[in-house]
Design an enzyme around this catalytic site. Structure first.
Site, PDB file in Angstrom:
ATOM      1  N   GLN A  92       0.815  -1.223   0.000  1.00 27.55           N
ATOM      2  CA  GLN A  92       0.000   0.000   0.000  1.00 27.55           C
ATOM      3  C   GLN A  92       0.844   1.267   0.000  1.00 27.55           C
ATOM      4  O   GLN A  92       0.355   2.335   0.353  1.00 27.55           O
ATOM      5  CB  GLN A  92      -0.905   0.039   1.237  1.00 27.55           C
ATOM      6  CG  GLN A  92      -1.991  -1.008   1.273  1.00 27.55           C
ATOM      7  CD  GLN A  92      -2.867  -0.853   2.515  1.00 27.55           C
ATOM      8  OE1 GLN A  92      -2.476  -0.201   3.475  1.00 27.55           O
ATOM      9  NE2 GLN A  92      -4.039  -1.453   2.487  1.00 27.55           N
ATOM     10  N   CYS A  93       2.113   1.165  -0.418  1.00 24.67           N
ATOM     11  CA  CYS A  93       3.013   2.312  -0.235  1.00 24.67           C
ATOM     12  C   CYS A  93       2.489   3.578  -0.893  1.00 24.67           C
ATOM     13  O   CYS A  93       2.578   4.674  -0.321  1.00 24.67           O
ATOM     14  CB  CYS A  93       4.404   1.978  -0.760  1.00 24.67           C
ATOM     15  SG  CYS A  93       4.467   1.479  -2.502  1.00 24.67           S
TER      16      CYS A  93
END
Length: 302
Positions: A92-93
């Protein structure tokens, strides 16, 4: 007479006792994988962190620890806006970096990370939380934040460099995709370690100018009302102040280092291609979606 273990009283009564029931099995304990447990722990720490410990003081401490690497003949001019940390869960960066960027936009209504994730999934931008398209990131920000966004292409130098620095000295966020090394700093792996960071500030090494000195760190200073404009600064060195979703800490990156990393994102990591998960990759792959691309955000009223 054969030996028997039966209760004599029961024998006399003509009753045969049933054996006692077996003990119930112990309850199952479901342990989270170590990486997930660690991630959830640090996410909880981030959510409850004090801005005074994660903001200016932390950044000043980092600069002081690295001061021996800086040119002592220069003044070091810092622009930065505090941005809270948030630890990502899974890939989910990009969405975590977007959430952090939203904190610098003075939004009327906060957009929780889950809202951002759900919006990205519903629009087909992501399957696992990954974001391999800077263009989709720019559109997503408009939808969830109601802000203005600008997609820069062609890398971080030339005209784009001026736009990025103007954005940061105005206190506004920049999102940059890059290859992440094991210490989270930029590296060059041709996109195999593609990651996102939010840039919240910039540290300039300048020759001269009128600035407000830091009371604790010699050589560190801040802009003042009579400081020269960005165009008039005699800039010798540039570092970007960054945060990303795998650490609670600020990082300080040489501008040219992250620029080179941003400009060589061309391939999807083969390990990711074969891990059995579905990822949304734009037509043209990582190169078309991320290479040399940067996203700027501004509130609508700016």
């Amino acid at each position: 007479m054969p030996h028997t273990n039966e209760d004599p009283t029961a024998q006399q009564a003509g009753v045969i006792l049933d054996p006692p029931p077996p003990l119930p099995p112990p309850p199952q304990i479901h342990l989270l994988p170590p990486t997930v447990a660690k991630c959830k722990f640090f996410k909880k720490v981030a959510e409850n962190s004090d801005p005074s410990t994660g903001g200016c003081e932390e950044l000043k401490k980092m600069i002081k620890n690295r001061q021996s690497r800086f040119n002592g003949e220069l003044k070091w001019l810092l622009y930065n806006q505090y941005v809270p940390s948030l630890i990502q869960e899974g890939p989910q960066c990009g969405l975590v970096a977007l959430w952090m960027a939203g904190k610098l936009l003075n939004l009327a209504h906060e957009a929780p990370l889950q809202t951002i994730v759900e919006a990205a999934v519903s629009r087909g931008y992501t399957a696992q939380g990954e974001m391999f398209s800077a263009a989709n990131m720019a559109v997503l920000a408009k939808e969830v934040f109601g802000c203005r966004s600008e997609l820069l292409t062609g890398g971080m130098d030339g005209e784009n460099k001026g736009k990025i620095l103007q954005q940061l000295t105005s206190g506004l966020p920049v999102l940059i995709p890059y290859d992440e090394d094991f210490n989270h700093e930029p590296c060059q792996r041709e996109g195999h370690r593609a990651h996102w960071a939010v840039i919240s500030g910039v540290l300039f090494g300048v020759r001269c100018g009128s600035f407000s000195p830091d009371p604790d760190i010699p050589g560190l200073c801040y802009p003042s009302s009579d400081s020269p404009s960005l165009e008039d600064l005699n800039i010798q060195e540039i570092y970007l102040v960054a945060k990303q979703g795998k650490s609670l800490r600020y990082q300080l990156w040489e501008y040219d280092c992250i620029s080179r990393s941003n400009g060589q994102l061309i391939h999807l990591d083969p390990k990711r291609s074969n891990d059995g998960n579905v990822y949304i990759v734009p037509s043209g792959g990582v190169k078309a979606g991320l290479c040399g691309q940067i996203v700027l955000f501004q509130p609508k009223d700016v």
